[in-house]
Design an enzyme around this catalytic site. Structure first.
Site, mmCIF file in Angstrom:
data_model
loop_
_atom_site.group_PDB
_atom_site.id
_atom_site.type_symbol
_atom_site.label_atom_id
_atom_site.label_comp_id
_atom_site.label_asym_id
_atom_site.label_seq_id
_atom_site.Cartn_x
_atom_site.Cartn_y
_atom_site.Cartn_z
ATOM 1 N N ARG A 77 -4.885 -6.329 1.999
ATOM 2 C CA ARG A 77 -5.572 -5.091 2.400
ATOM 3 C C ARG A 77 -7.006 -5.145 1.885
ATOM 4 O O ARG A 77 -7.239 -5.208 0.681
ATOM 5 C CB ARG A 77 -4.835 -3.888 1.810
ATOM 6 C CG ARG A 77 -5.538 -2.572 2.012
ATOM 7 C CD ARG A 77 -4.693 -1.393 1.482
ATOM 8 N NE ARG A 77 -5.378 -0.144 1.695
ATOM 9 C CZ ARG A 77 -5.962 0.588 0.744
ATOM 10 N NH1 ARG A 77 -5.922 0.199 -0.524
ATOM 11 N NH2 ARG A 77 -6.580 1.706 1.041
ATOM 12 N N ASN A 294 -1.069 5.754 -2.118
ATOM 13 C CA ASN A 294 -1.609 5.204 -3.362
ATOM 14 C C ASN A 294 -1.094 6.062 -4.506
ATOM 15 O O ASN A 294 -1.168 7.291 -4.448
ATOM 16 C CB ASN A 294 -3.146 5.278 -3.383
ATOM 17 C CG ASN A 294 -3.782 4.306 -2.403
ATOM 18 O OD1 ASN A 294 -3.092 3.541 -1.729
ATOM 19 N ND2 ASN A 294 -5.100 4.342 -2.317
ATOM 20 N N TYR A 296 -0.891 6.295 -8.947
ATOM 21 C CA TYR A 296 -1.214 5.776 -10.275
ATOM 22 C C TYR A 296 -0.588 6.591 -11.411
ATOM 23 O O TYR A 296 -0.092 6.035 -12.374
ATOM 24 C CB TYR A 296 -2.739 5.721 -10.484
ATOM 25 C CG TYR A 296 -3.395 4.670 -9.618
ATOM 26 C CD1 TYR A 296 -3.478 3.349 -10.035
ATOM 27 C CD2 TYR A 296 -3.892 4.988 -8.354
ATOM 28 C CE1 TYR A 296 -4.051 2.368 -9.241
ATOM 29 C CE2 TYR A 296 -4.465 4.013 -7.543
ATOM 30 C CZ TYR A 296 -4.537 2.708 -7.990
ATOM 31 O OH TYR A 296 -5.085 1.739 -7.191
ATOM 32 N N GLU A 371 -1.616 1.087 -2.668
ATOM 33 C CA GLU A 371 -2.224 0.808 -3.974
ATOM 34 C C GLU A 371 -1.304 1.293 -5.079
ATOM 35 O O GLU A 371 -0.770 2.402 -5.009
ATOM 36 C CB GLU A 371 -3.559 1.555 -4.187
ATOM 37 C CG GLU A 371 -4.736 0.956 -3.496
ATOM 38 C CD GLU A 371 -6.031 1.735 -3.760
ATOM 39 O OE1 GLU A 371 -6.183 2.296 -4.873
ATOM 40 O OE2 GLU A 371 -6.859 1.773 -2.852
#
Ligand code: FCB
Length: 469
Positions: A77, A294, A296, A371
């Site tokens: 990506r 994504n 985190y 991600e």
């Protein structure tokens, strides 16, 4: 507990973004972007770092593709720099810029790696910002032209077209808190930006459908897992409001074809949303082959009691202005550790929760982790190796969280580690390292960290050992 085994069809990849790795900021006809301007403005980035050179990927891409192939990854990506291919963000395209991405895509295909191209990972051509930026509807219309140019040039050699990366950051960090380019602190402009980014997504999505019908279409969102500090009604309402701004402002129009009514009501004092025109929401809801996620860390909120010291530990950088438009009375509380070098709490259970929520709220929508990863202060040993055990532990726990969501029914089709290489981490410059491959910024030498060896093994076998604790 037994190891998790992912099916062979599960895609293992890695991710990067143009401004974070390419460098060559003024070469071969590239125009300036808002991130060039912002990073060159004193005080905006840590140590005054800029993406002028970054990881020099513009020149070293063959070597970098070699690393991707050696890692045995099935997909890569990357993002296309709008000002490299269309310097002013309107008008003529730059042949040299298009050729660069064409060579990159061919290079991936030759190595058996699926190209996953993001059209916009935050580097708006400066001329478009000067004309109003994402606060202006015209930027969405220009984005449609840009999309037609790049999809026309690369077409279905690109396996998956992703329209936007994290429009939440573009809108709220760029236009409300100002910790990202263009650094504006105008709450009403931030909400207009939310809509024009959504519109740009819808318009570009239709371009993909028309010009590259064999390609897959996606968008990448940084969805927040928001939890209440207590069971009080006020804290639950704080969660609802932040969920509306963070998640449903995008999921609503993109997947359900409408902005949530509570978002419009919560923000009525800031804007009447008259920039949403008839037909826009329907246009934005272009069906997606995969929704990119994504993740985190997680978020803890409470309703401010009006007297306690304020807490703004939302993990999105320090600013005197908040990214949370019309939610000034919501506090973001510090969370228990452990933390990464970004100060972000490590909470893999929230990742499973997020994927199951999407599975529940949007049944049948395939998901892709576009991600996930961690910055830590890597230490290079005397023998040159980088034993980044904490990163491996982070990845292992989060990939186990994905496996858990899959076991409970979420249709997650792949995982892209952030990031292939250490790179320019926006406001934190080169200080924060997310790569599974280390970059020595003096020499541009790439060295595999232990996590790269670990990830290669995982991609080869699909077998994830259970965390020991
Ligand atoms: C995400 C961005 C990506 C990178 C990681 C750490 O918000 O999409 O470019 O900076 O965070």
């Amino acid at each position: 507990m037994t190891d998790h085994v992912f099916p062979e069809s599960f895609v293992w990849g890695s991710a990067t973004a143009a401004y974070q790795i390419e460098g060559a900021a003024t070469e071969d006809g590239r125009g300036p972007s808002i991130w060039d301007t912002y990073s060159h403005t004193p005080g905006r980035t840590l140590n005054g770092d800029t993406g002028d050179v970054a990881a020099d990927h513009y020149h070293r891409w063959p070597e970098d593709l070699g690393h991707i192939a050696d890692l045995g990854l099935g997909a890569y990506r990357f993002s296309i720099s709008w000002p490299r291919v269309q310097p002013g963000g309107a008008g003529p395209f730059n042949r040299a810029g298009l050729d660069f991405y064409s060579r990159l895509v061919d290079g991936l295909l030759e190595r058996g790696v699926r190209p996953v191209a993001t059209m916009y990972h935050w580097d708006l051509p400066q001329e478009r910002e000067d004309a109003g930026g994402w606060a202006s509807r015209d930027t969405a219309l220009r984005f449609e032209e840009y999309a037609a140019g790049i999809v026309g040039a690369l077409g279905d050699r690109v396996h998956t077209w992703t329209t936007l990366n994290e429009p939440w950051c573009s809108a709220y960090l760029g236009y409300a808190s100002g910790v990202h380019a263009p650094g504006r602190t105008e709450p009403a402009a931030a909400l207009a930006a939310v809509h024009h980014l959504n519109l740009a997504h819808g318009l570009a999505g239709r371009v993909v459908r028309e010009l590259a019908p064999a390609a897959e279409l996606s968008v990448t969102l940084n969805l927040h897992v928001v939890r209440p500090a207590s069971d009080s009604a006020a804290d639950h309402d704080a969660v609802r409001r932040i969920d509306a701004l963070a998640n449903r402002a995008f999921l609503g129009p993109m997947l359900d074809g409408a902005y949530p009514a509570d978002l419009l009501a919560d923000t009525a004092a800031v804007t009447d949303w008259s920039f949403v025109r008839d037909g826009d929401e329907k246009l934005i809801a272009v069906p997606l082959d995969v929704l990119g996620v994504n993740y985190y860390s997680s978020t803890l909120v409470r309703a401010w009691d009006g007297v306690s010291p304020r807490s703004d530990a939302d993990g999105h950088g320090k600013s005197t202005a908040t990214p949370w438009v019309a939610a000034d009375d919501v506090d973001f509380l510090p969370q228990p550790g452990p933390y990464t070098a970004m100060g972000w709490n490590i909470d893999p259970a929230a990742f499973t929760e997020l994927l199951l929520r999407l599975h529940h709220d949007h049944p049948g929508q395939p998901l892709m982790i576009t991600e996930n990863g961690a910055a830590f202060d890597d230490v290079v040993s005397a023998d040159g190796t980088i034993q980044d055990d904490r990163r491996i532990d982070y990845l292992r726990r989060h990939i186990a969280a994905v496996a858990e969501a899959r076991a409970q029914g979420a249709d997650v089709r792949g995982y892209f580690v952030w990031s292939l290489l250490d790179n320019f981490e926006w406001g934190y410059g080169y200080d924060r390292r997310f790569g599974i491959i280390r970059v020595d910024y003096d020499t541009q030498v790439r060295t595999w960290k232990q996590s790269a060896h670990w990830y290669k093994q995982l991609a080869a076998t699909g077998r994830l050992e259970q965390p020991t604790s």
